[in-house]
Scaffold this motif. Structure first.
Motif, PDB file in Angstrom:
ATOM      1  N   MET A 145     -86.460 -34.145  16.642  1.00 54.91           N
ATOM      2  CA  MET A 145     -85.557 -35.669  16.469  1.00 54.91           C
ATOM      3  C   MET A 145     -86.482 -36.499  17.003  1.00 54.91           C
ATOM      4  O   MET A 145     -87.177 -36.428  18.104  1.00 54.91           O
ATOM      5  CB  MET A 145     -84.238 -35.335  17.037  1.00 54.91           C
ATOM      6  CG  MET A 145     -83.594 -36.435  16.751  1.00 54.91           C
ATOM      7  SD  MET A 145     -83.255 -36.592  15.069  1.00 54.91           S
ATOM      8  CE  MET A 145     -82.252 -34.942  14.783  1.00 54.91           C
ATOM      9  N   THR A 146     -86.415 -37.857  16.489  1.00 54.16           N
ATOM     10  CA  THR A 146     -87.053 -38.913  17.092  1.00 54.16           C
ATOM     11  C   THR A 146     -86.054 -39.969  16.946  1.00 54.16           C
ATOM     12  O   THR A 146     -84.998 -40.091  16.442  1.00 54.16           O
ATOM     13  CB  THR A 146     -88.363 -39.384  16.133  1.00 54.16           C
ATOM     14  OG1 THR A 146     -87.653 -39.661  14.747  1.00 54.16           O
ATOM     15  CG2 THR A 146     -89.271 -38.402  16.005  1.00 54.16           C
ATOM     16  N   PRO A 147     -86.049 -40.922  17.730  1.00 54.83           N
ATOM     17  CA  PRO A 147     -85.294 -42.129  17.670  1.00 54.83           C
ATOM     18  C   PRO A 147     -85.075 -42.865  15.907  1.00 54.83           C
ATOM     19  O   PRO A 147     -83.964 -42.808  15.953  1.00 54.83           O
ATOM     20  CB  PRO A 147     -85.845 -43.336  18.587  1.00 54.83           C
ATOM     21  CG  PRO A 147     -86.752 -42.501  19.524  1.00 54.83           C
ATOM     22  CD  PRO A 147     -87.200 -41.148  18.830  1.00 54.83           C
ATOM     23  N   THR A 148     -86.129 -42.721  15.373  1.00 52.27           N
ATOM     24  CA  THR A 148     -86.012 -43.370  14.207  1.00 52.27           C
ATOM     25  C   THR A 148     -85.096 -42.463  13.173  1.00 52.27           C
ATOM     26  O   THR A 148     -84.317 -42.886  12.326  1.00 52.27           O
ATOM     27  CB  THR A 148     -87.329 -43.378  13.642  1.00 52.27           C
ATOM     28  OG1 THR A 148     -88.182 -44.804  14.066  1.00 52.27           O
ATOM     29  CG2 THR A 148     -87.133 -43.853  11.857  1.00 52.27           C
ATOM     30  N   ARG A 149     -85.358 -41.188  13.386  1.00 55.85           N
ATOM     31  CA  ARG A 149     -84.548 -39.846  12.681  1.00 55.85           C
ATOM     32  C   ARG A 149     -83.047 -40.123  12.960  1.00 55.85           C
ATOM     33  O   ARG A 149     -82.065 -39.955  12.053  1.00 55.85           O
ATOM     34  CB  ARG A 149     -85.137 -38.720  12.753  1.00 55.85           C
ATOM     35  CG  ARG A 149     -86.610 -38.473  12.221  1.00 55.85           C
ATOM     36  CD  ARG A 149     -87.188 -37.199  12.364  1.00 55.85           C
ATOM     37  NE  ARG A 149     -88.394 -37.124  11.784  1.00 55.85           N
ATOM     38  CZ  ARG A 149     -89.498 -36.469  11.862  1.00 55.85           C
ATOM     39  NH1 ARG A 149     -89.318 -35.507  13.094  1.00 55.85           N
ATOM     40  NH2 ARG A 149     -90.498 -35.960  11.489  1.00 55.85           N
ATOM     41  N   ARG A 150     -82.840 -40.326  14.374  1.00 59.31           N
ATOM     42  CA  ARG A 150     -81.633 -40.373  14.710  1.00 59.31           C
ATOM     43  C   ARG A 150     -80.740 -41.469  14.244  1.00 59.31           C
ATOM     44  O   ARG A 150     -79.793 -41.352  13.784  1.00 59.31           O
ATOM     45  CB  ARG A 150     -81.389 -40.223  16.282  1.00 59.31           C
ATOM     46  CG  ARG A 150     -80.035 -40.223  16.712  1.00 59.31           C
ATOM     47  CD  ARG A 150     -79.786 -40.163  18.428  1.00 59.31           C
ATOM     48  NE  ARG A 150     -80.523 -41.259  18.847  1.00 59.31           N
ATOM     49  CZ  ARG A 150     -80.355 -41.651  20.324  1.00 59.31           C
ATOM     50  NH1 ARG A 150     -79.730 -40.543  21.050  1.00 59.31           N
ATOM     51  NH2 ARG A 150     -80.747 -42.725  20.611  1.00 59.31           N
ATOM     52  N   ARG A 151     -81.333 -42.494  14.326  1.00 58.65           N
ATOM     53  CA  ARG A 151     -80.900 -43.828  13.716  1.00 58.65           C
ATOM     54  C   ARG A 151     -80.646 -43.824  12.108  1.00 58.65           C
ATOM     55  O   ARG A 151     -79.423 -44.296  11.909  1.00 58.65           O
ATOM     56  CB  ARG A 151     -81.880 -44.903  13.920  1.00 58.65           C
ATOM     57  CG  ARG A 151     -81.337 -46.409  13.690  1.00 58.65           C
ATOM     58  CD  ARG A 151     -82.089 -47.457  14.299  1.00 58.65           C
ATOM     59  NE  ARG A 151     -83.512 -47.399  13.800  1.00 58.65           N
ATOM     60  CZ  ARG A 151     -84.698 -47.150  14.722  1.00 58.65           C
ATOM     61  NH1 ARG A 151     -84.395 -46.961  15.790  1.00 58.65           N
ATOM     62  NH2 ARG A 151     -86.034 -47.164  13.968  1.00 58.65           N
ATOM     63  N   VAL A 152     -81.255 -43.128  11.402  1.00 58.52           N
ATOM     64  CA  VAL A 152     -81.207 -43.101  10.137  1.00 58.52           C
ATOM     65  C   VAL A 152     -80.238 -42.175   9.758  1.00 58.52           C
ATOM     66  O   VAL A 152     -79.247 -42.375   8.844  1.00 58.52           O
ATOM     67  CB  VAL A 152     -82.632 -42.760   9.222  1.00 58.52           C
ATOM     68  CG1 VAL A 152     -82.177 -42.552   7.867  1.00 58.52           C
ATOM     69  CG2 VAL A 152     -83.484 -43.597   9.357  1.00 58.52           C
ATOM     70  N   LEU A 153     -80.064 -41.057  10.292  1.00 63.08           N
ATOM     71  CA  LEU A 153     -78.998 -39.920  10.228  1.00 63.08           C
ATOM     72  C   LEU A 153     -77.832 -40.355  10.576  1.00 63.08           C
ATOM     73  O   LEU A 153     -76.644 -40.196   9.953  1.00 63.08           O
ATOM     74  CB  LEU A 153     -79.090 -38.682  11.154  1.00 63.08           C
ATOM     75  CG  LEU A 153     -80.292 -37.842  10.731  1.00 63.08           C
ATOM     76  CD1 LEU A 153     -80.825 -36.812  11.894  1.00 63.08           C
ATOM     77  CD2 LEU A 153     -79.954 -37.138   9.443  1.00 63.08           C
ATOM     78  N   ARG A 154     -77.841 -41.332  11.705  1.00 62.76           N
ATOM     79  CA  ARG A 154     -76.442 -41.825  11.980  1.00 62.76           C
ATOM     80  C   ARG A 154     -75.969 -42.965  10.884  1.00 62.76           C
ATOM     81  O   ARG A 154     -74.869 -43.076  10.488  1.00 62.76           O
ATOM     82  CB  ARG A 154     -76.548 -42.619  13.467  1.00 62.76           C
ATOM     83  CG  ARG A 154     -76.639 -41.792  14.611  1.00 62.76           C
ATOM     84  CD  ARG A 154     -76.793 -42.676  15.985  1.00 62.76           C
ATOM     85  NE  ARG A 154     -76.591 -41.820  17.163  1.00 62.76           N
ATOM     86  CZ  ARG A 154     -76.711 -42.587  18.229  1.00 62.76           C
ATOM     87  NH1 ARG A 154     -77.293 -43.518  18.242  1.00 62.76           N
ATOM     88  NH2 ARG A 154     -76.773 -41.590  19.316  1.00 62.76           N
ATOM     89  N   ARG A 155     -76.814 -43.531  10.480  1.00 57.33           N
ATOM     90  CA  ARG A 155     -76.717 -44.455   9.363  1.00 57.33           C
ATOM     91  C   ARG A 155     -76.050 -43.932   7.990  1.00 57.33           C
ATOM     92  O   ARG A 155     -75.219 -44.374   7.302  1.00 57.33           O
ATOM     93  CB  ARG A 155     -77.961 -45.224   9.010  1.00 57.33           C
ATOM     94  CG  ARG A 155     -77.613 -46.461   8.306  1.00 57.33           C
ATOM     95  CD  ARG A 155     -78.763 -47.528   8.061  1.00 57.33           C
ATOM     96  NE  ARG A 155     -79.991 -46.674   7.641  1.00 57.33           N
ATOM     97  CZ  ARG A 155     -81.175 -47.117   7.352  1.00 57.33           C
ATOM     98  NH1 ARG A 155     -81.501 -48.270   8.435  1.00 57.33           N
ATOM     99  NH2 ARG A 155     -82.188 -46.585   6.856  1.00 57.33           N
TER     100      ARG A 155
END
Length: 372
Positions: free
Chosen positions: A225-235
């Motif tokens: 996981m990366t911060p970008t992936r987490r952010r997009v998954l949350r979105r």
């Protein structure tokens, strides 16, 4: 001092921007003492710094401990005298504070006379890092305001004594962006969030963040996981390990939603959810008739800029088949478990890893490419 930008903040911006906030606003009783491994690394670095500085024989500014205004005045006095160099000089302007290990006199005139000073730092590692160069650039930024000339070059002295000179002019725009982001975090204009990374093991706030990750089943617990992936998954409505583990990958792809390397992330999430070890690939054939456990141990010297990596071992007990099992103790530097077995390790990936599109984000600005 809560609103003061330190050179250390530029390092933290690359590792964990949230620590910049916690260092100023976290409850002191929640901060943990450094681990033994961290203490050893710090002691090694300080000893190397002391040894190199003593061989130079340059003076250091004298001032009451913590009185950085007086320290800056004492440093300016030494600079005005035109000494060959200064150890641990204090540079301050407004909310910006830097204490570079070295200030070296160089040619080209400035407000000080027919000379100016350029900054350098002493590091125990054997290879230079971008965040280290950025801290030197920060000192150059403050020197520019003092002496009226921006040093063209800075340098790092590495653990083997090798000196690495580099252009500071190439870093000016990056430094400006980094300082802007640090100030945004300090002023509350940017909300930082914790994210599990390699820096957590040596962070004094690990006892503050780690329990929250587990209580919330945070996506950052998933390896890869990366911060970008987490952010997009949350979105996209995926906010926990359980939700990621239950994701229908075929449907996700059919709807042409962001790829996000889900073919690797979902199995990791499934292993975390069920709490079972899963061997995902065969690493090596254990010789038939082996009488002892066979250890697979790989290391990267932390003094060279890497970190110790305790991977895994294969235990062969005839006539049973070999199986990979995780190490029984975490990496003393990174705190991460083996990365070759799913479901056993926290993510050690930071925001400096390639984003979901394969585009590597900026080291310090956090301007990761939007995968959507």
């Amino acid at each position: 001092m809560k609103d003061v930008v330190r050179a250390t903040d530029l390092y933290l911006l690359a590792v964990c921007p949230h620590r910049i906030h916690l260092d100023r606003h976290g409850a002191t009783n929640e901060a943990a003492d450094p681990s033994q491994a961290t203490k050893l690394l710090m002691a090694h670095g300080l000893a190397h710094e002391k040894d190199y500085s003593e061989r130079l024989g340059w003076p250091s500014p004298e001032y009451p401990s913590g009185d950085f205004e007086r320290g800056a005045e004492a440093t300016l006095e030494l600079m005005g005298q035109g000494v060959a160099g200064i150890c641990q000089g204090v540079l301050r302007n407004g909310r910006h504070l830097a204490i570079p290990d070295l200030l070296e006199r160089a040619t080209d005139p400035s407000r000080l006379g027919n000379f100016h000073y350029r900054p350098g730092d002493i590091k125990a590692g054997l290879e230079p890092r971008a965040d280290q160069a950025l801290q030197v650039a920060f000192a150059a930024h403050l020197l520019d305001e003092i002496q009226g000339i921006y040093p063209a070059e800075g340098y790092l002295v590495l653990g083997n004594g090798r000196r690495e000179d580099f252009s500071l002019l190439d870093l000016r725009d990056l430094l400006a962006s980094a300082l802007q982001r640090v100030e945004s975090i300090l002023d509350g204009r940017e909300r930082s969030e914790p994210f599990l990374c390699h820096g957590c093991a040596s962070c004094p706030w690990r006892s503050h963040c780690l329990p929250a990750f587990h209580a919330e089943n945070d996506l950052c617990l998933v390896d890869g996981m990366t911060p970008t992936r987490r952010r997009v998954l949350r979105r996209e409505g995926i906010t926990s390990v359980q939700e990621l583990a239950s994701l229908d990958l075929a449907q996700w792809r059919k709807e042409e939603r962001p790829p996000l390397a889900l073919d690797r992330l979902i199995p990791q999430a499934e292993a975390l959810r069920c709490g079972e070890l899963r061997r995902v690939r065969k690493i090596v054939e254990v010789p038939a008739g082996a009488e002892h456990a066979i250890l697979f141990h790989a290391e990267r010297d932390p003094m060279s800029g890497g970190e110790v990596s305790f991977l895994a071992w294969a235990h062969y007990v005839p006539p049973l088949a070999p199986s990979l099992v995780p190490g029984t103790e975490p990496d003393p530097v990174t705190g991460t478990e083996p990365s070759l077995v799913t479901g056993t390790e926290p993510s050690s990936v930071t925001g400096t890893e390639p984003s979901v599109t394969g585009t590597e984000p900026s080291l310090v600005t956090g301007t990761e490419a939007d995968p959507v």
